[in-house]
Design a protein around this motif. Structure first.
Motif, short mmCIF file in Angstrom:
data_model
loop_
_atom_site.label_atom_id
_atom_site.label_comp_id
_atom_site.label_asym_id
_atom_site.label_seq_id
_atom_site.Cartn_x
_atom_site.Cartn_y
_atom_site.Cartn_z
N THR A 70 0.84 -1.21 0.00
CA THR A 70 0.00 0.00 0.00
C THR A 70 0.86 1.25 0.00
O THR A 70 0.56 2.23 -0.69
CB THR A 70 -0.93 0.01 1.22
OG1 THR A 70 -1.72 -1.18 1.23
CG2 THR A 70 -1.86 1.21 1.19
N ALA A 71 1.94 1.23 0.77
CA ALA A 71 2.85 2.39 0.81
C ALA A 71 3.52 2.59 -0.55
O ALA A 71 3.65 3.73 -1.02
CB ALA A 71 3.89 2.19 1.90
N LEU A 72 3.94 1.51 -1.20
CA LEU A 72 4.54 1.62 -2.53
C LEU A 72 3.53 2.18 -3.53
O LEU A 72 3.87 3.03 -4.37
CB LEU A 72 5.04 0.25 -2.99
CG LEU A 72 6.31 -0.27 -2.30
CD1 LEU A 72 6.53 -1.74 -2.62
CD2 LEU A 72 7.52 0.56 -2.70
N PHE A 73 2.30 1.73 -3.42
CA PHE A 73 1.23 2.22 -4.29
C PHE A 73 1.03 3.72 -4.09
O PHE A 73 0.89 4.49 -5.06
CB PHE A 73 -0.06 1.46 -3.96
CG PHE A 73 -1.27 1.92 -4.72
CD1 PHE A 73 -1.54 1.44 -6.00
CD2 PHE A 73 -2.15 2.83 -4.16
CE1 PHE A 73 -2.66 1.87 -6.70
CE2 PHE A 73 -3.27 3.26 -4.85
CZ PHE A 73 -3.53 2.78 -6.13
N ALA A 74 1.03 4.16 -2.84
CA ALA A 74 0.83 5.58 -2.55
C ALA A 74 1.97 6.43 -3.11
O ALA A 74 1.73 7.52 -3.64
CB ALA A 74 0.71 5.79 -1.04
N LEU A 75 3.20 5.93 -3.01
CA LEU A 75 4.33 6.69 -3.54
C LEU A 75 4.25 6.79 -5.07
O LEU A 75 4.68 7.80 -5.64
CB LEU A 75 5.64 6.03 -3.12
CG LEU A 75 6.01 6.17 -1.63
CD1 LEU A 75 7.22 5.32 -1.30
CD2 LEU A 75 6.25 7.63 -1.26
N GLU A 76 3.71 5.77 -5.72
CA GLU A 76 3.52 5.83 -7.17
C GLU A 76 2.50 6.89 -7.55
O GLU A 76 2.52 7.41 -8.67
CB GLU A 76 3.09 4.46 -7.70
CG GLU A 76 4.17 3.39 -7.61
CD GLU A 76 3.62 2.00 -7.90
OE1 GLU A 76 2.50 1.91 -8.45
OE2 GLU A 76 4.30 1.02 -7.56
#
Length: 359
Positions: free
Chosen positions: A258-264
């Motif tokens: 989820t954190a990686l998705f948010a950074l994208e």
């Protein structure tokens, strides 16, 4: 089989733990929730569907491994990690604060922080058995430089916390005073930048000047309070010592993804932060027109106000379906103070109407 009485069972717990109070979370059922500095914006239906698909494809049968290293690298890029520095992850900033106390728990060690401030600094120290020194701010919630320097000289703390901006006062402090504190500190100085998305300044461009300074941030104010991702930046040698006491696999694969998705989709969250900064300006102007209310400048997504009767105003807002935070009993300097989270335009309009009625 004999059943032991409660007093007999509780004897295994430390006396100081038995006398403490757990961190209190207010019941928000059916309320407009403006008490915890959360981002009020939800993901769009399109982004919800995209994230749901990605989370559903995760290998939940495997422990987190390479994925967390990817997140560390991406967060380092996002935060402009200085050369020679490293980044470690925590299950929220709370875990990082606890790990720091654990790693620095040598005989006679203490932790020092300005007060009023984030309660977890003192709580983590006490739970780990370290001394805790709280140094009062001035009446206008500025750093008391002479008092801080005197306390550092007297107690020689292992850790000095500087919340930048501070919680619950929401203000940044004078850079010259901070620099004197950094120079005087015999141990670590930790800058807690939990509210960095809303602040006008950061310490990230200055941490490379000091080998004993760490910088801590969270993705909670980025917009992911429910995901529990905190991170800490510092010199590699220092981070390596703290990382030794971190539990293995402390970040779940779902939280990490989820954190990686948010950074994208950083631009989406940056726009939300901009909207909240604009709403903060609107709220400050509206509060300035209320003679019975004193408010302080804010560099966070919250505003501290003082009213004639905090308990009465808090209950008045609550009876009208608005949940805020009554901080008036946290510290003598906060007498009759309330903390208002900045919400959406509609939420802020509702809160201000309820505040007027409650006064």
């Amino acid at each position: 089989m004999t059943r032991r009485d409660e007093a007999q069972v509780l004897r295994v717990f430390r006396d100081d733990v038995q006398s403490m109070h757990a961190y209190a979370i207010q019941d928000s059922t059916g309320m407009l929730k403006l008490d915890a500095m959360e981002n009020p914006h939800r993901l769009s239906p399109e982004l919800q569907a995209e994230l749901g698909s990605r989370l559903g494809a995760m290998a939940l049968n495997r422990y987190p491994a390479d994925q967390t290293n990817t997140l560390r690298r991406k967060l380092g890029e996002y935060a402009s990690l200085p050369a020679g520095f490293d980044l470690m992850l925590g299950n929220g900033s709370d875990e990082l604060i606890s790990l720091l106390a654990m790693a620095c728990d040598i005989p006679g060690a203490s932790i020092l922080a300005p007060e009023p401030g984030f309660v977890m600094y003192g709580m983590s120290a006490k739970l780990q058995g370290l001394g805790y020194v709280g140094v009062p701010l001035t009446a206008d919630f500025e750093l008391d430089g002479p008092a801080m320097l005197a306390a550092i000289e007297k107690h020689q703390p292992a850790i000095v916390y500087i919340a930048y901006p501070n919680n619950p006062t929401a203000n940044l402090w004078d850079d010259e005073v901070i620099e004197r504190i950094v120079q005087a500190a015999p141990g670590l100085v930790v800058f807690d930048e939990a509210y960095q998305p809303f602040a006008s300044r950061s310490y990230i461009d200055r941490i490379a000047r000091h080998s004993h300074v760490l910088l801590m941030r969270t993705m909670s104010k980025f917009g992911l309070a429910g995901v529990r991702i905190g991170y800490m930046i510092g010199p590699k040698a220092v981070i390596a010592q703290v990382d030794k006491v971190r539990p293995p696999y402390n970040i779940s694969v779902l939280n990490c993804e989820t954190a990686l998705f948010a950074l994208e989709h950083e631009a989406v969250f940056a726009q939300q932060a901009q909207q909240l900064r604009e709403q903060r300006t609107w709220l400050q102007a509206a509060l300035a027109e209320m003679p019975a209310v004193k408010s302080w400048p804010s560099d966070a997504n919250m505003i501290l106000v003082r009213v004639p009767d905090a308990a009465k105003t808090f209950e008045g807002l609550k009876s009208r379906g608005i949940l805020i935070k009554n901080v008036s009993r946290m510290h003598p300097l906060l007498a009759n103070c309330l903390r208002l989270t900045v919400g959406t335009a509609q939420e802020n309009t509702q809160m201000m109407a309820a505040l007027r009625d409650s006064l």
